[in-house]
Scaffold this motif. Structure first.
Motif, PDB file in Angstrom:
ATOM      1  N   PRO A   1      41.139  47.662  48.942  1.00 52.10           N
ATOM      2  CA  PRO A   1      39.682  47.520  49.067  1.00 52.10           C
ATOM      3  C   PRO A   1      39.007  47.067  47.774  1.00 52.10           C
ATOM      4  O   PRO A   1      37.983  46.391  47.814  1.00 52.10           O
ATOM      5  N   ASP A   2      39.570  47.444  46.612  1.00 54.55           N
ATOM      6  CA  ASP A   2      38.976  46.997  45.348  1.00 54.55           C
ATOM      7  C   ASP A   2      38.973  45.477  45.259  1.00 54.55           C
ATOM      8  O   ASP A   2      38.002  44.868  44.792  1.00 54.55           O
ATOM      9  N   ALA A   3      40.065  44.860  45.695  1.00 54.41           N
ATOM     10  CA  ALA A   3      40.133  43.390  45.680  1.00 54.41           C
ATOM     11  C   ALA A   3      39.111  42.806  46.655  1.00 54.41           C
ATOM     12  O   ALA A   3      38.423  41.823  46.336  1.00 54.41           O
ATOM     13  N   GLN A   4      39.016  43.411  47.818  1.00 48.94           N
ATOM     14  CA  GLN A   4      38.064  42.923  48.820  1.00 48.94           C
ATOM     15  C   GLN A   4      36.636  43.017  48.290  1.00 48.94           C
ATOM     16  O   GLN A   4      35.848  42.064  48.415  1.00 48.94           O
TER      17      GLN A   4
ATOM     18  N   ALA B   1      37.130  53.793  40.287  1.00 47.16           N
ATOM     19  CA  ALA B   1      35.841  53.165  40.027  1.00 47.16           C
ATOM     20  C   ALA B   1      35.299  52.537  41.310  1.00 47.16           C
ATOM     21  O   ALA B   1      36.033  52.319  42.272  1.00 47.16           O
ATOM     22  N   ASP B   2      33.991  52.233  41.298  1.00 37.22           N
ATOM     23  CA  ASP B   2      33.353  51.589  42.436  1.00 37.22           C
ATOM     24  C   ASP B   2      33.496  50.082  42.281  1.00 37.22           C
ATOM     25  O   ASP B   2      32.819  49.466  41.451  1.00 37.22           O
TER      26      ASP B   2
ATOM     27  N   CYS C   1      38.329  36.329  38.793  1.00 36.64           N
ATOM     28  CA  CYS C   1      39.592  37.052  38.975  1.00 36.64           C
ATOM     29  C   CYS C   1      39.277  38.511  39.276  1.00 36.64           C
ATOM     30  O   CYS C   1      38.377  39.093  38.670  1.00 36.64           O
ATOM     31  N   ASN C   2      40.042  39.100  40.186  1.00 40.20           N
ATOM     32  CA  ASN C   2      39.820  40.497  40.572  1.00 40.20           C
ATOM     33  C   ASN C   2      40.303  41.497  39.522  1.00 40.20           C
ATOM     34  O   ASN C   2      39.981  42.683  39.619  1.00 40.20           O
ATOM     35  N   ASN C   3      41.095  41.036  38.537  1.00 37.64           N
ATOM     36  CA  ASN C   3      41.489  41.962  37.466  1.00 37.64           C
ATOM     37  C   ASN C   3      41.740  41.191  36.175  1.00 37.64           C
ATOM     38  O   ASN C   3      41.796  39.959  36.151  1.00 37.64           O
ATOM     39  N   ASP C   4      41.889  41.939  35.092  1.00 35.65           N
ATOM     40  CA  ASP C   4      42.035  41.298  33.788  1.00 35.65           C
ATOM     41  C   ASP C   4      43.406  40.651  33.607  1.00 35.65           C
ATOM     42  O   ASP C   4      43.532  39.653  32.890  1.00 35.65           O
ATOM     43  N   GLY C   5      44.442  41.196  34.268  1.00 37.27           N
ATOM     44  CA  GLY C   5      45.773  40.601  34.145  1.00 37.27           C
ATOM     45  C   GLY C   5      45.786  39.163  34.644  1.00 37.27           C
ATOM     46  O   GLY C   5      46.284  38.247  33.958  1.00 37.27           O
ATOM     47  N   MET C   6      45.236  38.927  35.825  1.00 39.14           N
ATOM     48  CA  MET C   6      45.179  37.573  36.379  1.00 39.14           C
ATOM     49  C   MET C   6      44.251  36.689  35.546  1.00 39.14           C
ATOM     50  O   MET C   6      44.486  35.496  35.384  1.00 39.14           O
ATOM     51  N   ALA C   7      43.179  37.306  34.998  1.00 44.24           N
ATOM     52  CA  ALA C   7      42.240  36.545  34.164  1.00 44.24           C
ATOM     53  C   ALA C   7      42.905  36.059  32.880  1.00 44.24           C
ATOM     54  O   ALA C   7      42.624  34.950  32.408  1.00 44.24           O
ATOM     55  N   LEU C   8      43.803  36.869  32.320  1.00 43.97           N
ATOM     56  CA  LEU C   8      44.539  36.433  31.127  1.00 43.97           C
ATOM     57  C   LEU C   8      45.419  35.226  31.453  1.00 43.97           C
ATOM     58  O   LEU C   8      45.537  34.290  30.661  1.00 43.97           O
ATOM     59  N   GLY C   9      46.031  35.248  32.647  1.00 47.31           N
ATOM     60  CA  GLY C   9      46.816  34.095  33.083  1.00 47.31           C
ATOM     61  C   GLY C   9      45.946  32.872  33.271  1.00 47.31           C
ATOM     62  O   GLY C   9      46.300  31.759  32.844  1.00 47.31           O
TER      63      GLY C   9
ATOM     64  N   GLY D   1      32.346  44.222  40.945  1.00 45.36           N
ATOM     65  CA  GLY D   1      32.188  42.873  41.501  1.00 45.36           C
ATOM     66  C   GLY D   1      30.788  42.341  41.268  1.00 45.36           C
ATOM     67  O   GLY D   1      30.590  41.185  40.875  1.00 45.36           O
ATOM     68  N   THR D   2      29.796  43.210  41.482  1.00 39.72           N
ATOM     69  CA  THR D   2      28.403  42.821  41.266  1.00 39.72           C
ATOM     70  C   THR D   2      28.178  42.419  39.813  1.00 39.72           C
ATOM     71  O   THR D   2      27.507  41.421  39.527  1.00 39.72           O
ATOM     72  N   TYR D   3      28.761  43.183  38.886  1.00 38.70           N
ATOM     73  CA  TYR D   3      28.631  42.845  37.465  1.00 38.70           C
ATOM     74  C   TYR D   3      29.171  41.434  37.187  1.00 38.70           C
ATOM     75  O   TYR D   3      28.584  40.676  36.416  1.00 38.70           O
TER      76      TYR D   3
END
Length: 261
Positions: A180-183, A140-141, A235-243, A146-148
Protein backbone atom coordinates in the motif's frame (compact mmCIF):
# COMPACT_ATOMS: atom_id res chain seq x y z
CA UNK A 1 35.62 -18.96 64.92
CA UNK A 2 34.98 -15.45 66.13
CA UNK A 3 35.96 -13.71 62.87
CA UNK A 4 33.65 -11.37 60.88
CA UNK A 5 31.35 -13.15 58.49
CA UNK A 6 30.37 -11.68 55.12
CA UNK A 7 27.10 -12.31 53.35
CA UNK A 8 26.55 -11.73 49.65
CA UNK A 9 23.20 -10.82 48.14
CA UNK A 10 22.01 -13.33 45.55
CA UNK A 11 22.45 -12.02 42.00
CA UNK A 12 19.27 -10.74 40.39
CA UNK A 13 17.52 -13.29 38.26
CA UNK A 14 18.02 -12.67 34.53
CA UNK A 15 14.82 -12.60 32.48
CA UNK A 16 15.26 -13.41 28.80
CA UNK A 17 12.59 -12.45 26.29
CA UNK A 18 12.44 -14.33 23.01
CA UNK A 19 11.55 -12.17 20.00
CA UNK A 20 10.62 -13.71 16.64
CA UNK A 21 11.08 -11.38 13.64
CA UNK A 22 10.00 -12.18 10.09
CA UNK A 23 11.10 -9.73 7.35
CA UNK A 24 9.41 -10.01 3.93
CA UNK A 25 12.82 -10.40 2.28
CA UNK A 26 16.40 -9.73 3.34
CA UNK A 27 17.27 -8.68 -0.21
CA UNK A 28 15.83 -5.19 0.34
CA UNK A 29 18.07 -2.25 1.18
CA UNK A 30 15.65 -0.48 3.52
CA UNK A 31 14.67 -3.62 5.38
CA UNK A 32 18.36 -4.49 5.82
CA UNK A 33 18.84 -1.14 7.55
CA UNK A 34 15.64 -1.75 9.51
CA UNK A 35 16.52 -5.19 10.84
CA UNK A 36 20.10 -4.18 11.72
CA UNK A 37 18.75 -1.22 13.69
CA UNK A 38 16.11 -3.43 15.33
CA UNK A 39 18.77 -5.89 16.49
CA UNK A 40 20.98 -3.05 17.71
CA UNK A 41 18.12 -1.43 19.62
CA UNK A 42 17.26 -4.62 21.49
CA UNK A 43 20.93 -4.78 22.56
CA UNK A 44 20.65 -1.21 23.89
CA UNK A 45 17.58 -2.18 25.91
CA UNK A 46 19.38 -4.99 27.73
CA UNK A 47 20.30 -4.64 31.39
CA UNK A 48 21.93 -6.90 33.97
CA UNK A 49 18.58 -8.56 34.57
CA UNK A 50 16.81 -8.27 31.19
CA UNK A 51 18.10 -9.91 27.99
CA UNK A 52 16.59 -10.26 24.51
CA UNK A 53 17.03 -13.24 22.24
CA UNK A 54 16.18 -11.91 18.76
CA UNK A 55 15.61 -14.44 15.97
CA UNK A 56 15.29 -12.70 12.58
CA UNK A 57 14.05 -14.79 9.65
CA UNK A 58 14.07 -14.08 5.90
CA UNK A 59 10.57 -14.42 4.42
CA UNK A 60 12.19 -14.70 0.95
CA UNK A 61 9.20 -12.82 -0.50
CA UNK A 62 7.21 -16.05 -0.14
CA UNK A 63 3.95 -15.97 1.83
CA UNK A 64 4.03 -19.73 2.55
CA UNK A 65 7.58 -19.40 3.89
CA UNK A 66 6.60 -16.52 6.15
CA UNK A 67 3.46 -18.26 7.42
CA UNK A 68 5.65 -21.23 8.35
CA UNK A 69 8.04 -18.91 10.20
CA UNK A 70 5.19 -17.40 12.23
CA UNK A 71 3.88 -20.89 13.06
CA UNK A 72 7.39 -21.91 14.19
CA UNK A 73 7.65 -18.83 16.41
CA UNK A 74 4.33 -19.80 17.99
CA UNK A 75 5.48 -23.40 18.51
CA UNK A 76 8.65 -22.06 20.17
CA UNK A 77 6.49 -19.94 22.46
CA UNK A 78 8.16 -16.60 21.73
CA UNK A 79 7.18 -13.59 23.83
CA UNK A 80 6.66 -11.26 20.86
CA UNK A 81 6.38 -11.50 17.07
CA UNK A 82 7.51 -8.63 14.84
CA UNK A 83 6.34 -9.09 11.26
CA UNK A 84 6.97 -7.26 7.99
CA UNK A 85 4.34 -9.04 5.85
CA UNK A 86 5.16 -10.51 2.44
CA UNK A 87 1.57 -9.85 1.34
CA UNK A 88 -0.49 -7.25 3.14
CA UNK A 89 -3.60 -8.85 1.65
CA UNK A 90 -2.79 -12.07 3.57
CA UNK A 91 -1.72 -10.43 6.82
CA UNK A 92 -5.03 -11.35 8.45
CA UNK A 93 -3.91 -15.00 8.44
CA UNK A 94 -0.72 -14.10 10.33
CA UNK A 95 -2.61 -11.84 12.75
CA UNK A 96 -5.14 -14.58 13.51
CA UNK A 97 -2.36 -17.10 14.20
CA UNK A 98 -0.73 -14.76 16.72
CA UNK A 99 -4.02 -13.75 18.36
CA UNK A 100 -5.14 -17.38 18.71
CA UNK A 101 -1.79 -18.20 20.35
CA UNK A 102 -2.10 -15.15 22.66
CA UNK A 103 1.27 -13.79 21.48
CA UNK A 104 1.57 -10.02 20.92
CA UNK A 105 2.35 -9.03 17.30
CA UNK A 106 3.82 -5.81 15.94
CA UNK A 107 3.42 -5.35 12.19
CA UNK A 108 6.00 -3.05 10.61
CA UNK A 109 6.39 -1.01 7.42
CA UNK A 110 3.58 -2.67 5.44
CA UNK A 111 0.16 -1.80 6.76
CA UNK A 112 -2.59 -4.36 6.14
CA UNK A 113 -5.69 -2.73 4.70
CA UNK A 114 -9.30 -3.68 5.27
CA UNK A 115 -11.14 -5.54 2.52
CA UNK A 116 -14.87 -5.35 1.85
CA UNK A 117 -17.20 -8.26 1.03
CA UNK A 118 -16.28 -8.06 -2.66
CA UNK A 119 -12.56 -8.25 -1.94
CA UNK A 120 -11.96 -4.56 -2.68
CA UNK A 121 -9.49 -2.66 -0.52
CA UNK A 122 -11.09 -0.12 1.79
CA UNK A 123 -9.22 2.87 3.12
CA UNK A 124 -8.71 1.69 6.69
CA UNK A 125 -6.55 -0.69 8.66
CA UNK A 126 -7.31 -4.38 8.73
CA UNK A 127 -9.90 -4.82 11.51
CA UNK A 128 -7.68 -7.41 13.20
CA UNK A 129 -5.36 -4.59 14.25
CA UNK A 130 -8.18 -2.41 15.55
CA UNK A 131 -10.08 -5.20 17.29
CA UNK A 132 -7.15 -6.88 19.05
CA UNK A 133 -5.24 -4.97 21.74
CA UNK A 134 -2.27 -7.36 21.34
CA UNK A 135 -1.72 -6.38 17.68
CA UNK A 136 -0.41 -3.04 16.41
CA UNK A 137 1.17 -1.47 13.35
CA UNK A 138 4.26 0.77 13.23
CA UNK A 139 4.97 2.75 10.08
CA UNK A 140 4.71 6.09 8.31
CA UNK A 141 1.71 7.50 6.44
CA UNK A 142 2.58 6.99 2.76
CA UNK A 143 -0.22 9.33 1.70
CA UNK A 144 1.65 12.11 3.48
CA UNK A 145 5.04 11.25 1.99
CA UNK A 146 3.51 10.98 -1.50
CA UNK A 147 1.83 14.34 -1.04
CA UNK A 148 5.16 15.87 0.00
CA UNK A 149 6.74 14.61 -3.23
CA UNK A 150 4.11 16.31 -5.37
CA UNK A 151 4.05 19.49 -3.30
CA UNK A 152 7.83 19.93 -3.60
CA UNK A 153 7.53 19.81 -7.38
CA UNK A 154 4.45 22.07 -7.48
CA UNK A 155 6.17 24.68 -5.29
CA UNK A 156 8.92 25.34 -7.88
CA UNK A 157 8.70 28.41 -10.11
CA UNK A 158 8.09 26.16 -13.11
CA UNK A 159 5.64 23.92 -11.17
CA UNK A 160 7.94 21.13 -12.35
CA UNK A 161 7.55 21.95 -16.06
CA UNK A 162 11.27 21.87 -16.85
CA UNK A 163 10.77 21.67 -20.62
CA UNK A 164 8.39 24.64 -20.70
CA UNK A 165 5.72 22.90 -22.77
CA UNK A 166 2.90 23.73 -20.34
CA UNK A 167 2.62 20.38 -18.59
CA UNK A 168 4.61 18.17 -16.23
CA UNK A 169 5.59 14.99 -18.04
CA UNK A 170 6.74 12.36 -15.60
CA UNK A 171 8.10 8.85 -15.19
CA UNK A 172 6.86 6.90 -12.14
CA UNK A 173 9.08 4.17 -10.67
CA UNK A 174 6.89 2.05 -8.41
CA UNK A 175 8.20 0.04 -5.47
CA UNK A 176 5.99 -3.01 -5.13
CA UNK A 177 2.35 -2.97 -6.32
CA UNK A 178 1.42 -5.30 -3.43
CA UNK A 179 2.56 -2.70 -0.91
CA UNK A 180 0.00 0.00 0.00
CA UNK A 181 2.89 2.42 0.60
CA UNK A 182 3.85 2.13 -3.07
CA UNK A 183 0.24 2.58 -4.13
CA UNK A 184 -0.23 5.67 -1.95
CA UNK A 185 3.07 7.34 -2.88
CA UNK A 186 2.28 6.80 -6.54
CA UNK A 187 -1.26 8.17 -6.25
CA UNK A 188 -0.77 11.05 -3.85
CA UNK A 189 2.39 12.49 -5.44
CA UNK A 190 0.43 13.12 -8.65
CA UNK A 191 -2.72 14.15 -6.76
CA UNK A 192 -0.72 16.92 -5.05
CA UNK A 193 0.24 18.26 -8.49
CA UNK A 194 -3.26 18.11 -9.96
CA UNK A 195 -4.73 19.59 -6.75
CA UNK A 196 -2.34 22.52 -7.29
CA UNK A 197 -3.79 22.99 -10.79
CA UNK A 198 -0.78 21.54 -12.60
CA UNK A 199 -1.40 19.67 -15.86
CA UNK A 200 0.37 16.30 -15.83
CA UNK A 201 1.27 13.63 -18.37
CA UNK A 202 2.40 10.14 -17.43
CA UNK A 203 5.03 8.97 -19.92
CA UNK A 204 5.53 5.58 -18.29
CA UNK A 205 5.07 3.84 -14.94
CA UNK A 206 7.24 0.82 -14.19
CA UNK A 207 7.72 -1.50 -11.21
CA UNK A 208 11.20 -1.30 -9.65
CA UNK A 209 10.61 -3.46 -6.55
CA UNK A 210 12.40 -0.95 -4.30
CA UNK A 211 15.68 -1.96 -5.96
CA UNK A 212 18.47 0.49 -6.89
CA UNK A 213 19.59 -1.44 -9.97
CA UNK A 214 16.04 -1.77 -11.27
CA UNK A 215 15.45 1.94 -10.66
CA UNK A 216 18.53 2.75 -12.68
CA UNK A 217 17.50 0.48 -15.57
CA UNK A 218 13.94 1.84 -15.69
CA UNK A 219 15.17 5.44 -15.64
CA UNK A 220 17.80 4.68 -18.29
CA UNK A 221 15.20 3.09 -20.60
CA UNK A 222 12.82 6.01 -20.06
CA UNK A 223 15.54 8.58 -20.75
CA UNK A 224 16.48 6.74 -23.94
CA UNK A 225 12.84 6.60 -25.05
CA UNK A 226 11.52 10.01 -23.99
CA UNK A 227 14.66 12.16 -23.67
CA UNK A 228 13.98 15.84 -22.96
CA UNK A 229 10.23 15.21 -22.66
CA UNK A 230 10.83 14.00 -19.11
CA UNK A 231 10.36 16.77 -16.55
CA UNK A 232 10.24 14.63 -13.40
CA UNK A 233 11.16 11.10 -12.37
CA UNK A 234 9.15 10.08 -9.30
CA UNK A 235 10.41 7.14 -7.22
CA UNK A 236 8.54 5.41 -4.40
CA UNK A 237 11.74 5.04 -2.34
CA UNK A 238 15.25 6.41 -2.03
CA UNK A 239 16.94 3.20 -3.23
CA UNK A 240 15.30 3.40 -6.66
CA UNK A 241 15.90 7.18 -6.70
CA UNK A 242 19.64 6.62 -6.24
CA UNK A 243 19.54 4.32 -9.27
CA UNK A 244 17.59 6.90 -11.25
CA UNK A 245 20.11 9.58 -10.25
CA UNK A 246 22.92 7.49 -11.74
CA UNK A 247 20.96 7.05 -14.98
CA UNK A 248 20.25 10.80 -15.17
CA UNK A 249 23.94 11.58 -14.73
CA UNK A 250 24.91 9.04 -17.39
CA UNK A 251 22.39 10.63 -19.77
CA UNK A 252 24.08 14.01 -19.35
CA UNK A 253 21.11 15.55 -17.53
CA UNK A 254 21.38 17.45 -14.25
CA UNK A 255 18.85 17.19 -11.43
CA UNK A 256 17.47 20.61 -10.53
CA UNK A 257 18.56 22.19 -13.81
CA UNK A 258 16.81 20.32 -16.60
CA UNK A 259 15.10 17.41 -14.81
CA UNK A 260 13.67 16.75 -11.36
CA UNK A 261 13.95 13.63 -9.24
Amino acid sequence: SGGDTQTTEPAGEVKTYNIGVSIYQFNDNFMTLYRNELESYFKELETDTVKYNVNIQDGKNDMAEQTNQIQNFITQGVDLIICNPVQTSSADTLIDLAVDADIPMVLINREPLGVDADGNTVDESYPGIVDNPTVCYVGADARQSGTYQGEIVAALNSNGDMSGDGKVSYVMIIGDPENPDAQYRTEFSIKALTDAGVEVEELTAQIGNWDTNQGQQIAQNALNQFGDQIDVIFCNNDGMALGAAAAIEQAGRKVGENILL
